[in-house]
Enzyme design. Structure first.
Site, short mmCIF file in Angstrom:
data_model
loop_
_atom_site.label_atom_id
_atom_site.label_comp_id
_atom_site.label_asym_id
_atom_site.label_seq_id
_atom_site.Cartn_x
_atom_site.Cartn_y
_atom_site.Cartn_z
N GLY A 12 -9.66 -46.32 -7.51
CA GLY A 12 -9.02 -45.62 -6.39
C GLY A 12 -9.98 -44.80 -5.54
O GLY A 12 -9.56 -43.85 -4.88
N SER A 13 -11.26 -45.20 -5.51
CA SER A 13 -12.21 -44.41 -4.71
C SER A 13 -11.91 -44.54 -3.22
O SER A 13 -12.06 -43.57 -2.47
CB SER A 13 -13.66 -44.83 -5.01
N ASN A 14 -11.46 -45.71 -2.77
CA ASN A 14 -11.09 -45.86 -1.35
C ASN A 14 -9.82 -45.07 -1.04
O ASN A 14 -9.71 -44.47 0.04
CB ASN A 14 -10.89 -47.34 -1.00
N LEU A 84 -4.35 -55.42 -6.91
CA LEU A 84 -4.61 -56.79 -7.36
C LEU A 84 -3.37 -57.69 -7.43
O LEU A 84 -3.47 -58.83 -7.83
CB LEU A 84 -5.29 -56.76 -8.74
N LEU A 86 0.12 -59.69 -5.93
CA LEU A 86 0.58 -60.35 -4.71
C LEU A 86 1.77 -59.57 -4.14
O LEU A 86 2.69 -59.20 -4.88
CB LEU A 86 1.00 -61.78 -5.04
N HIS A 103 -11.02 -56.36 1.62
CA HIS A 103 -11.63 -57.34 0.71
C HIS A 103 -13.15 -57.15 0.76
O HIS A 103 -13.72 -57.03 1.85
CB HIS A 103 -11.25 -58.76 1.15
N ASP A 144 -5.58 -62.82 0.46
CA ASP A 144 -6.73 -62.75 1.36
C ASP A 144 -6.66 -63.69 2.57
O ASP A 144 -7.69 -64.07 3.12
CB ASP A 144 -8.05 -63.02 0.59
N GLU A 173 -17.42 -49.78 2.53
CA GLU A 173 -15.99 -49.50 2.37
C GLU A 173 -15.71 -48.02 2.61
O GLU A 173 -14.81 -47.66 3.36
CB GLU A 173 -15.52 -49.87 0.96
C1 GRF Z 1 -12.91 -52.43 -3.52
O1 GRF Z 1 -14.13 -53.08 -3.68
C2 GRF Z 1 -12.01 -53.22 -2.61
O2 GRF Z 1 -12.70 -53.89 -1.61
C3 GRF Z 1 -11.39 -54.20 -3.55
O3 GRF Z 1 -11.19 -53.46 -4.73
C4 GRF Z 1 -12.13 -52.41 -4.81
C5 GRF Z 1 -11.39 -51.12 -5.01
O4 GRF Z 1 -12.20 -50.06 -5.39
N1 GRF Z 1 -10.24 -54.82 -2.97
P1 GRF Z 1 -11.58 -48.62 -5.59
O5 GRF Z 1 -10.45 -48.74 -6.58
O6 GRF Z 1 -11.12 -48.13 -4.25
O7 GRF Z 1 -12.69 -47.76 -6.12
#
Ligand code: GRF
Length: 190
Positions: A12-14, A84, A86, A103, A144, A173
């Site tokens: 969940g870093s994003n 992850l 659908l 992605h 995707d 990202e």
């Molecule tokens: C990222 O690389 C994103 O592109 C992919 O899953 C990863 C998620 O990373 N779909 P995080 O959980 O946000 O750290």
């Protein structure tokens, strides 16, 4: 105010970047984080920022409950940040062209079922690509394959490994994803 739900399955870093970025912006807020796995750190960050954190299994009953929760919280857009699963038709119908995914490669190459995490970077290195990057795209009923919104690129050096490439892509990202989402959502007509 546009209300965003962020769906995650991993670290969940994003999502954390987005939570912090949007908490300082006008016109957009993360109102819900849904995680298909327990995630103590994200739960704590959500509590700190006053955002609803919801963890449940991803089964038929819980999918219905999650959509109900999105409706109850007046969610306008859904952002998949390392999610992850659908997305079912019920969500696509409720959020037409309002579900976005990130992605970690340059689609349409290196996407589809099974292409996630390190699998993507290993495939890119094996294919001897000269560049990779990130793709931010709309979500449809296939993995995707939705329309591409924006891509950001990074070059691959001669001695690149899947690990070093993964780090480079992660930097992209964290730099671009939340701003791209904010600009898109805030400028959208509804
Ligand atoms: C990222 O690389 C994103 O592109 C992919 O899953 C990863 C998620 O990373 N779909 P995080 O959980 O946000 O750290």
């Amino acid at each position: 105010m546009r209300k965003i739900a962020v769906f995650i399955s991993g670290e969940g870093s994003n999502a954390a970047k987005m939570l912090r970025n949007f908490s300082e912006r006008d016109g957009i807020e993360v109102a819900l984080v849904y995680s298909s796995k327990p995630n103590k750190n994200l739960k704590a960050l959500c509590e700190q920022l006053g955002v609803v954190f919801h963890y449940s299994l991803w089964n038929e009953t819980e999918k219905i409950n999650l959509l109900d929760l999105c409706i109850k919280l007046s969610i306008d857009w859904v952002v998949l940040a390392g999610f992850l699963k659908l997305i079912p038709e019920s969500f696509l119908a409720h959020f037409p062209n309002k579900i976005i995914n990130i992605h970690p490669a340059l689609l349409p190459k290196f996407g589809g079922k099974g292409m996630y995490g390190m699998h993507v970077h290993i495939a890119v290195i094996q294919a001897e690509e000269v560049e990779s990057g990130i793709t931010i795209h709309y979500v449809n009923g296939a993995y995707d394959e939705g329309q591409i919104i924006r891509q950001f690129r990074v070059s691959i050096s001669d001695n690149e490994t899947s690990e070093t490439l993964s780090t480079k892509v992660r930097v992209l990202e964290h730099k671009y994803f939340s701003d791209t989402v904010a600009e898109l959502v805030i400028s959208a007509k509804n």
